[in-house]
Design an enzyme around this catalytic site. Structure first.
Site, mmCIF file in Angstrom:
data_model
loop_
_atom_site.group_PDB
_atom_site.id
_atom_site.type_symbol
_atom_site.label_atom_id
_atom_site.label_comp_id
_atom_site.label_asym_id
_atom_site.label_seq_id
_atom_site.Cartn_x
_atom_site.Cartn_y
_atom_site.Cartn_z
ATOM 1 N N ASN A 9 -0.999 -1.806 -1.183
ATOM 2 C CA ASN A 9 -1.670 -2.147 -0.697
ATOM 3 C C ASN A 9 -2.723 -0.528 -1.803
ATOM 4 O O ASN A 9 -1.914 0.353 -0.836
ATOM 5 C CB ASN A 9 -2.299 -1.608 0.960
ATOM 6 N N LYS A 11 -5.447 1.704 -0.463
ATOM 7 C CA LYS A 11 -5.268 2.476 0.714
ATOM 8 C C LYS A 11 -7.416 3.253 -0.066
ATOM 9 O O LYS A 11 -7.188 2.266 -1.230
ATOM 10 C CB LYS A 11 -4.721 3.280 1.721
ATOM 11 N N HIS A 94 -5.225 -4.096 9.380
ATOM 12 C CA HIS A 94 -3.930 -2.718 9.748
ATOM 13 C C HIS A 94 -4.313 -1.366 10.427
ATOM 14 O O HIS A 94 -5.827 -1.350 11.182
ATOM 15 C CB HIS A 94 -4.655 -2.233 7.803
ATOM 16 N N GLU A 96 -4.008 1.515 10.459
ATOM 17 C CA GLU A 96 -5.273 2.586 9.938
ATOM 18 C C GLU A 96 -6.502 2.061 10.509
ATOM 19 O O GLU A 96 -7.377 3.255 10.899
ATOM 20 C CB GLU A 96 -5.077 2.391 8.406
ATOM 21 N N GLU A 166 4.103 -4.229 10.163
ATOM 22 C CA GLU A 166 4.121 -3.398 9.588
ATOM 23 C C GLU A 166 3.685 -1.774 10.692
ATOM 24 O O GLU A 166 3.266 -1.205 11.364
ATOM 25 C CB GLU A 166 2.935 -2.508 9.221
ATOM 26 N N GLY A 172 3.425 5.188 5.591
ATOM 27 C CA GLY A 172 3.645 6.560 5.030
ATOM 28 C C GLY A 172 4.214 7.797 5.411
ATOM 29 O O GLY A 172 4.246 8.765 5.109
ATOM 30 N N SER A 211 6.602 2.174 4.238
ATOM 31 C CA SER A 211 7.425 2.873 3.893
ATOM 32 C C SER A 211 8.919 1.906 2.616
ATOM 33 O O SER A 211 9.949 1.866 2.534
ATOM 34 C CB SER A 211 8.382 3.912 4.097
HETATM 35 P P1 13P Z 1 2.977 2.973 2.725
HETATM 36 O O1 13P Z 1 4.044 2.319 2.231
HETATM 37 O O2 13P Z 1 2.977 4.508 2.326
HETATM 38 O O3 13P Z 1 4.590 3.256 4.276
HETATM 39 O O4 13P Z 1 2.291 2.280 3.767
HETATM 40 C C1 13P Z 1 2.541 0.837 4.153
HETATM 41 C C2 13P Z 1 1.229 -0.190 4.188
HETATM 42 O O5 13P Z 1 0.464 0.849 5.345
HETATM 43 C C3 13P Z 1 0.540 -0.713 4.027
HETATM 44 O O6 13P Z 1 -0.373 -1.336 4.571
#
Ligand code: 13P
Length: 250
Positions: A9, A11, A94, A96, A166, A172, A211
């Site tokens: 992803n 982002k 997601h 976010e 997740e 992150g 992560s």
């Molecule tokens: P990170 O791997 O940067 O923690 O992000 C995970 C994520 O949100 C994947 O959709």
């Protein structure tokens, strides 16, 4: 027997040039692994990334999909539009988007259904906040998010879906759920699905996100109910992402 998968992803963390280079580096360094692999670029780069991936085994996905198939929805991208560019997957729900763009269990269900109706595999992201975990509510939160979609689309729709667990506190942050913590939730998710249909529960890919790195992928993938990863930060480096992908072999 279900196949493993890693999904990147990207982002909103990449530009045009680095997206081109990332794909070229991935194709050049692709190891031979018996597992699926996909990347989810920002919408704008989907057509070009798709072209570059055409002769590779890397599938294409989107980071989101609209709640409706067409109409007056300024700024949205419909599943049928993603279809035009051979998107195989679309992430829905997601954290976010839940946190920053008011996605709710209801809109996530609509997105899930839109993807499926367009023959796109929804990657349903669910997971608890840090305070949920601290208060002992992890299972309740995950069950609520999953059941909202299950009740809306029905268990049969999960024949062609992926679930991404997740935990929000691990995204992150550099904090990863331990392999045991993740396995416990993955097993719980599979059991919830099995109450409705044992075969679908057995076959569905449940992947972990938060992560994931080359250093922790192997331990996560060794768990019986962890079928891969949804990778953010480390999917932006071909070397790291392919190392994670290669961790299935070990
Ligand atoms: P990170 O791997 O940067 O923690 O992000 C995970 C994520 O949100 C994947 O959709």
């Amino acid at each position: 027997m279900r196949k493993n998968i890693v999904i990147g992803n990207w982002k909103m963390k990449i530009n045009h040039q680095s997206a081109q280079k990332l794909i070229d580096d991935m194709i050049a360094g692709m190891p031979s692994v018996d597992a699926d692999i996909a990347v989810c670029p920002p919408y704008l780069y989907i057509p070009e990334v798709g072209q570059r991936l055409a002769d590779s085994n890397i599938a294409l996905g989107a980071q989101n999909v609209a709640t409706h198939s067409e109409g007056a929805y300024t700024g949205e991208i419909a599943a049928v539009m993603l279809n035009d560019f051979n998107c195989k997957y679309a992430i829905v729900g997601h954290s976010e988007r839940r946190a920053n763009y008011a996605d709710t269990d209801e809109t996530v269900g609509l997105r899930f259904k839109q993807a499926l109706d367009a023959n796109i595999i929804p990657v349903l992201a669910i997971g608890e906040l840090l305070e949920d975990r601290e208060q002992g509510n992890t299972f309740d939160v995950v069950a609520k998010q999953l059941n909202a979609v299950l009740d809306f689309v029905g268990i049969e729709s999960f024949k062609n879906a992926v679930i991404a667990y997740e935990p929000v506190w691990a995204i992150g942050t550099g904090l990863t759920a331990s392999a045991e913590q993740a396995q416990e939730v993955h097993l719980y998710i599979r059991q919830l699905l099995a109450e409705k249909d044992a075969q679908i529960a057995e076959n569905i890919q449940i992947i972990y996100g938060g992560s994931v790195k080359p250093q922790n992928a192997e331990a996560l993938f060794a768990m019986s109910d962890i079928d891969g990863a949804l990778v953010g930060g480390d999917s932006l480096s071909a070397d790291s992402f392919l190392k994670i992908y290669s961790s299935f072999q070990k």
